[in-house]
Write a protein that holds these residues in place. Structure first.
Motif, PDB file in Angstrom:
ATOM      1  N   VAL A 232      20.267 -30.559  -7.188  1.00 16.83           N
ATOM      2  CA  VAL A 232      21.643 -30.072  -6.997  1.00 16.83           C
ATOM      3  C   VAL A 232      21.811 -28.608  -7.398  1.00 16.83           C
ATOM      4  CG1 VAL A 232      22.597 -32.369  -7.359  1.00 16.83           C
ATOM      5  CG2 VAL A 232      22.438 -30.796  -9.288  1.00 16.83           C
ATOM      6  N   LEU A 233      20.784 -28.020  -8.003  1.00 15.63           N
ATOM      7  CA  LEU A 233      20.938 -26.634  -8.451  1.00 15.63           C
ATOM      8  C   LEU A 233      21.158 -25.677  -7.288  1.00 15.63           C
ATOM      9  CD1 LEU A 233      18.309 -26.341 -11.331  1.00 15.63           C
ATOM     10  CD2 LEU A 233      20.780 -26.702 -11.480  1.00 15.63           C
ATOM     11  N   GLY A 234      20.609 -26.005  -6.114  1.00 20.86           N
ATOM     12  CA  GLY A 234      20.800 -25.166  -4.938  1.00 20.86           C
ATOM     13  C   GLY A 234      22.252 -25.031  -4.536  1.00 20.86           C
ATOM     14  N   LEU A 235      23.088 -26.012  -4.942  1.00 17.55           N
ATOM     15  CA  LEU A 235      24.513 -25.954  -4.631  1.00 17.55           C
ATOM     16  C   LEU A 235      25.214 -24.855  -5.421  1.00 17.55           C
ATOM     17  CD1 LEU A 235      25.267 -29.804  -4.820  1.00 17.55           C
ATOM     18  CD2 LEU A 235      25.030 -28.449  -2.736  1.00 17.55           C
ATOM     19  N   ALA A 387      15.469 -30.974   2.221  1.00 14.18           N
ATOM     20  CA  ALA A 387      14.037 -30.695   2.121  1.00 14.18           C
ATOM     21  C   ALA A 387      13.502 -31.501   0.949  1.00 14.18           C
ATOM     22  CB  ALA A 387      13.790 -29.209   1.914  1.00 14.18           C
ATOM     23  N   GLY A 388      12.952 -32.658   1.249  1.00 19.37           N
ATOM     24  CA  GLY A 388      12.511 -33.556   0.192  1.00 19.37           C
ATOM     25  C   GLY A 388      13.709 -34.087  -0.578  1.00 19.37           C
ATOM     26  N   ASP A 389      13.691 -33.881  -1.893  1.00 19.41           N
ATOM     27  CA  ASP A 389      14.814 -34.329  -2.721  1.00 19.41           C
ATOM     28  C   ASP A 389      15.948 -33.313  -2.775  1.00 19.41           C
ATOM     29  OD1 ASP A 389      13.472 -36.664  -3.372  1.00 19.41           O
ATOM     30  OD2 ASP A 389      12.509 -35.793  -5.138  1.00 19.41           O
ATOM     31  N   LEU A 390      15.715 -32.139  -2.209  1.00 22.38           N
ATOM     32  CA  LEU A 390      16.725 -31.090  -2.242  1.00 22.38           C
ATOM     33  C   LEU A 390      17.643 -31.172  -1.029  1.00 22.38           C
ATOM     34  CD1 LEU A 390      14.507 -28.061  -3.340  1.00 22.38           C
ATOM     35  CD2 LEU A 390      16.001 -29.446  -4.792  1.00 22.38           C
ATOM     36  N   THR A 391      18.928 -31.023  -1.263  1.00 26.51           N
ATOM     37  CA  THR A 391      19.907 -31.013  -0.182  1.00 26.51           C
ATOM     38  C   THR A 391      20.759 -29.753  -0.300  1.00 26.51           C
ATOM     39  OG1 THR A 391      20.029 -33.420  -0.103  1.00 26.51           O
ATOM     40  CG2 THR A 391      21.853 -32.209   0.880  1.00 26.51           C
ATOM     41  N   PHE A 392      20.818 -28.987   0.776  1.00 25.59           N
ATOM     42  CA  PHE A 392      21.612 -27.761   0.798  1.00 25.59           C
ATOM     43  C   PHE A 392      22.769 -27.948   1.766  1.00 25.59           C
ATOM     44  CE2 PHE A 392      17.219 -26.698  -0.156  1.00 25.59           C
ATOM     45  CZ  PHE A 392      17.343 -25.948  -1.314  1.00 25.59           C
ATOM     46  N   GLU A 393      23.986 -27.649   1.295  1.00 26.56           N
ATOM     47  CA  GLU A 393      25.165 -27.842   2.132  1.00 26.56           C
ATOM     48  C   GLU A 393      25.758 -26.500   2.556  1.00 26.56           C
ATOM     49  OE1 GLU A 393      27.865 -30.625   0.396  1.00 26.56           O
ATOM     50  OE2 GLU A 393      26.399 -32.259   0.424  1.00 26.56           O
ATOM     51  N   GLY A 394      26.964 -26.565   3.132  1.00 24.14           N
ATOM     52  CA  GLY A 394      27.551 -25.413   3.809  1.00 24.14           C
ATOM     53  C   GLY A 394      27.597 -24.118   3.035  1.00 24.14           C
ATOM     54  N   ILE A 395      27.992 -24.174   1.757  1.00 19.27           N
ATOM     55  CA  ILE A 395      28.121 -22.935   0.993  1.00 19.27           C
ATOM     56  C   ILE A 395      26.757 -22.313   0.729  1.00 19.27           C
ATOM     57  CG2 ILE A 395      28.800 -21.976  -1.239  1.00 19.27           C
ATOM     58  CD1 ILE A 395      31.149 -23.889  -1.249  1.00 19.27           C
TER      59      ILE A 395
END
Length: 440
Positions: A232-235, A387-395
């Motif tokens: 979730v850090l990518g958020l 990408a694997g366990d990472l999920t990147f959303e709109g922002i």
């Protein structure tokens, strides 16, 4: 010079026409206390909406905003007046992180964001702020701020439809107050609108005071221990870019209003906000940022004394130590939040456009046009990529695309010598654009 560092301005009672009370000055203490409390009122409406919308504790958020403001004043050597309230840029990542992993993971994301911002502040302090303008020109920062605001639109609608009548009254009150009243009352339109909506909600039976009756008068707020999940850090990473833009804008705004060059404080301001956000992440508060509402109070009163902000921080700290007050704030119902959020989220989006306008961004340049167009759609539609366990959303995706598109297109355009071509007939220069297209 007073005992604790502020010179008394003039007679301590009045501010002459065209004059201002500088950061190292103050009026008499009764007047300073009054203005300081006015700063607390100014930040109330927006600062409390963030924890209410995200499910965080309002009292905890207020506690860390007070502590963060004290740290900010100390780190900037009492030269930069600012109150650190809740940043709306955190709402989307907090909501997504809380829904998937729980509140403690969201708090961990806030903590990491604060550490990154503090690191940026150190770099800026040592190397200067020029590289920020290179990496994040106005077309990029404006786009990121805009897409964050518009990405939140579904959240506003979610609250709005729970109590449409109350939401409409709240939104209408905010709109009317902003044009009905002059001076400070007009600048507090969000707070006044929330109060009007709250009264309507009480009359309509949408508010329960059971928790308020049971809460103690004095006590520490509830703290939440952070946990960390790389997924979730990518958020949260894009929020750093928004906080940079907000802090740099704050420094420039205060400099413009006081007539002082404060560029040397940019690194300190970024570091201070980063530290404040880190502290909030340690205990469960919302991430912080400098507040436009308080800029409005300074503009209306022409008092830029940091003494008033020490008073504001002390007042906020006292209020945060009353669980009953926190419980009262938590009774604000969804309809009121929906009405206020409709205005606030839209304002965030338009603030992005304001950055473009103030910096005269040229949209006949295909680089600027594309840098804004693609990320805005990604942010508004909330594109998602895993990408694997990472999920990147709109922002996150919109922010990344704004940076990549701008720098890639600018590099190719320079290589090919195509920077002068208009994007399309519809966006061709209208006659008042600069002769040479500015990359910013």
């Amino acid at each position: 010079m007073s005992a604790i560092g502020w010179r008394v301005h003039g007679n301590g009672k009045t501010v002459a026409p065209g004059d201002v009370v500088d950061p190292d000055e103050r009026l008499s203490w009764p007047r300073t206390v009054g203005i300081g409390m006015q700063h607390v009122v100014a930040m109330f409406g927006a600062t409390f909406l963030v924890p209410l919308i995200t499910g965080f504790s309002p009292a905890t958020t207020l506690f860390f905003s007070a502590i963060g403001t004290v740290g900010f004043l100390l780190i900037t050597r009492n030269r930069l007046p600012s109150y650190l309230g809740s940043s709306f840029a955190f709402i989307a990542p907090i909501g997504a992180a809380t829904a998937s992993q729980g509140q403690s993971v969201a708090v961990g994301g806030i903590l990491v964001t604060g550490l990154v911002l503090a690191a940026v502040g150190l770099v800026v302090h040592l190397a200067g702020a020029r590289w920020i303008d290179v990496v994040m020109p106005p077309i990029v920062t404006g786009t990121i701020v805009a897409l964050i605001g518009f990405n939140l639109a579904p959240a506003a609608w979610g609250n709005f439809q729970q109590a449409p009548v109350t939401a409409v009254v709240t939104l209408t009150a905010i709109i009317l107050v902003s044009v009905l009243f002059k001076g400070i009352l007009g600048r507090l339109s969000i707070l006044v609108g929330v109060l009007v909506g709250y009264v309507v909600a009480v009359v309509r039976g949408e508010v329960s005071f059971d928790a308020v009756r049971e809460a103690a008068w004095i006590g520490f707020p509830e703290f939440v221990t952070p946990t960390f999940d790389v997924a979730v850090l990518g958020l949260f990473v894009p929020v750093v870019l928004v906080l940079i833009a907000e802090n740099v804008g704050h420094v420039k705004s205060v400099a413009a209003m006081t007539g002082k060059n404060l560029d040397d404080l940019t690194g300190r301001a970024l570091f201070a906000d980063g530290l404040a956000t880190t502290l909030a992440g340690v205990g469960g508060g919302s991430g912080t940022t400098t507040y436009a509402e308080n800029i409005g109070v300074m503009a209306a009163t022409r008092v830029y004394s940091t003494a008033a902000y020490w008073v504001a921080a002390a007042t906020a700290l006292v209020l945060s130590l009353s669980p009953k007050f926190g419980a009262l704030i938590a009774t604000i119902p969804a309809g009121v939040l929906g009405g206020a959020a409709t205005m606030l989220y839209g304002m965030i989006g338009i603030l992005g456009a304001r950055i473009w306008v103030q910096n005269k961004v040229d949209f006949s340049d295909p680089v600027n046009l594309t840098t804004a167009a693609v990320p805005l759609v990604i942010g508004i539609a909330n594109f998602t990529w895993s990408a694997g366990d990472l999920t990147f959303e709109g922002i996150a995706l919109g922010t990344a695309s704004a940076l990549v598109i701008y720098h890639l297109m600018r590099a190719v355009a320079r290589w090919r010598g195509t920077t002068q071509e208009p994007a399309s007939p519809a966006s061709a220069p209208g006659g008042d654009e600069p002769a040479v297209h500015d990359a910013h």
